[in-house]
Write an enzyme that holds these catalytic residues in place. Sequence first.
Site, short mmCIF file in Angstrom:
data_model
loop_
_atom_site.label_atom_id
_atom_site.label_comp_id
_atom_site.label_asym_id
_atom_site.label_seq_id
_atom_site.Cartn_x
_atom_site.Cartn_y
_atom_site.Cartn_z
CE LYS A 239 -3.06 11.93 -5.83
NZ LYS A 239 -3.25 12.65 -4.62
CE LYS B 292 -2.43 13.00 3.28
NZ LYS B 292 -2.76 13.75 2.08
CE LYS C 162 2.15 8.11 -2.06
NZ LYS C 162 2.33 9.50 -1.78
P1 ATP Z 1 -2.62 10.91 -1.19
O1 ATP Z 1 -2.66 9.46 -0.89
O2 ATP Z 1 -3.89 11.64 -0.88
O3 ATP Z 1 -2.03 11.26 -2.51
P2 ATP Z 1 -0.28 11.11 0.38
O4 ATP Z 1 -0.43 10.14 1.50
O5 ATP Z 1 0.63 10.77 -0.73
O6 ATP Z 1 -1.67 11.54 -0.14
P3 ATP Z 1 0.52 13.90 0.52
O7 ATP Z 1 -0.29 14.95 1.15
O8 ATP Z 1 0.52 13.85 -0.97
O9 ATP Z 1 0.17 12.47 1.08
O10 ATP Z 1 2.02 14.00 1.04
C1 ATP Z 1 2.44 14.69 2.17
C2 ATP Z 1 3.91 14.40 2.38
O11 ATP Z 1 4.08 13.06 2.84
C3 ATP Z 1 4.77 14.53 1.15
O12 ATP Z 1 5.99 15.15 1.47
C4 ATP Z 1 5.02 13.11 0.72
O13 ATP Z 1 6.24 12.97 0.04
C5 ATP Z 1 5.05 12.40 2.05
N1 ATP Z 1 4.62 11.00 1.93
C6 ATP Z 1 3.41 10.56 1.52
N2 ATP Z 1 3.34 9.23 1.56
C7 ATP Z 1 4.56 8.80 2.02
C8 ATP Z 1 5.12 7.51 2.28
N3 ATP Z 1 4.41 6.40 2.10
N4 ATP Z 1 6.37 7.44 2.76
C9 ATP Z 1 7.10 8.56 2.95
N5 ATP Z 1 6.64 9.80 2.72
C10 ATP Z 1 5.38 9.94 2.26
#
Ligand code: ATP
Length: 334
Positions: free
Chosen positions: A115, A200, A197
Amino acid sequence: MIDGKKVLFSGMQATGNLTLGNYLGALKNWLTLSDEYECFYSVVDMHSITVRQDPAELRKRARNLLTLYIAAGLDPKKNCIYYQSHVSGHAELAWILNCFTYMGELNRMTQFKDKAAKHADNINAGLFTYPVLMAADILLYQADVVPVGIDQMQHLELTRNLAERFNNIYGNVFTIPEAYIGKVGAKIMSLQDPSKKMSKSDENPNGSIYLMDDPDTILRKCKRAVTDSEGCIRYCDEQPGLKNLIDIYSACTGKTPQETVQEFDGKGYGELKPAVAEAVIGVLKPLQEEYARLSKDKAYIDSVIKENAEKANYYATKTLRKVQRKVGFPDRIR
Ligand code: ATP
Ligand code: LTN
């Protein structure tokens, strides 16, 4: 323990639109665990401001996320669904835990490095101490289990270390939490770059399936998903794009990856991709319908927000007072 049940805590940030990765890696497991545990599901809006947010947008997204938790099937009478910012204990415990966390430990966190690289113009102290606030979230409710995607393992390890460190000094104050990682869907990858991964905050919307995508969009994104030129359906690390599609299909249909490979034995990607889309649509359509219905019911959502914030505050304060006493803060005079 609350009423003889073990405690579960998890949360998501109200940044960006939720993806299928968030659903399969986190939300879906929340649903299966919610009967067995006393559950706290937070919309972690305090974490969100570690990167700059538009205030009106953040407020809207936070409410949408809270509504989505309920639309996904979490009953707010049984599960405590609330905003992190409505419980001041999170910030108070985070401060205390900050004083037990070493700079070196935080320097090692890969999410911070990622980040910081992404937001080079705003590497603030909150972003650095983000994992400590996360530890406070979990320890405040004496959580036994924390369902998350694999990307959060490092933060969970830190939480356990902090809890043990504190307990070693002050006696048995915190429950040591365990991570819960689902068998399938723990790490859903980007459809456009299977080495990353699905996220969002990805700038390329074609890499992610959003929970609110319509069926045509889902089909288009699945058809365009990056695969390879091998052409045969196998489940292996050498074909990461294909592996990801198999993972998505399996997680959406409840099959194992091996069963999915058998089902598509002798078939090509041209058959697999639309089938993946169909499986995803099957999962997301009911969710979208329930979300649309709930969004219109302002009074109901407001009542959930109020009642659950009170419940969360009650349990948070219990732990916080204990911790404050241990570190030597003066008792409150009543
Ligand atoms: P950002 O992209 O804004 O960092 P993010 O998509 O990683 O966000 P978070 O709010 O950080 O989302 O995560 C919410 C939950 O979703 C966490 O438990 C995280 O481990 C899970 N998660 C996020 N992305 C994935 C993915 N690609 N596959 C499986 N689990 C995920
Ligand atoms: N850091 C997590 C979100 C999060 C969380 C938590 C998850 C904040 N506090 C407590 C589980 C338990 C993330 O970025 N996915």
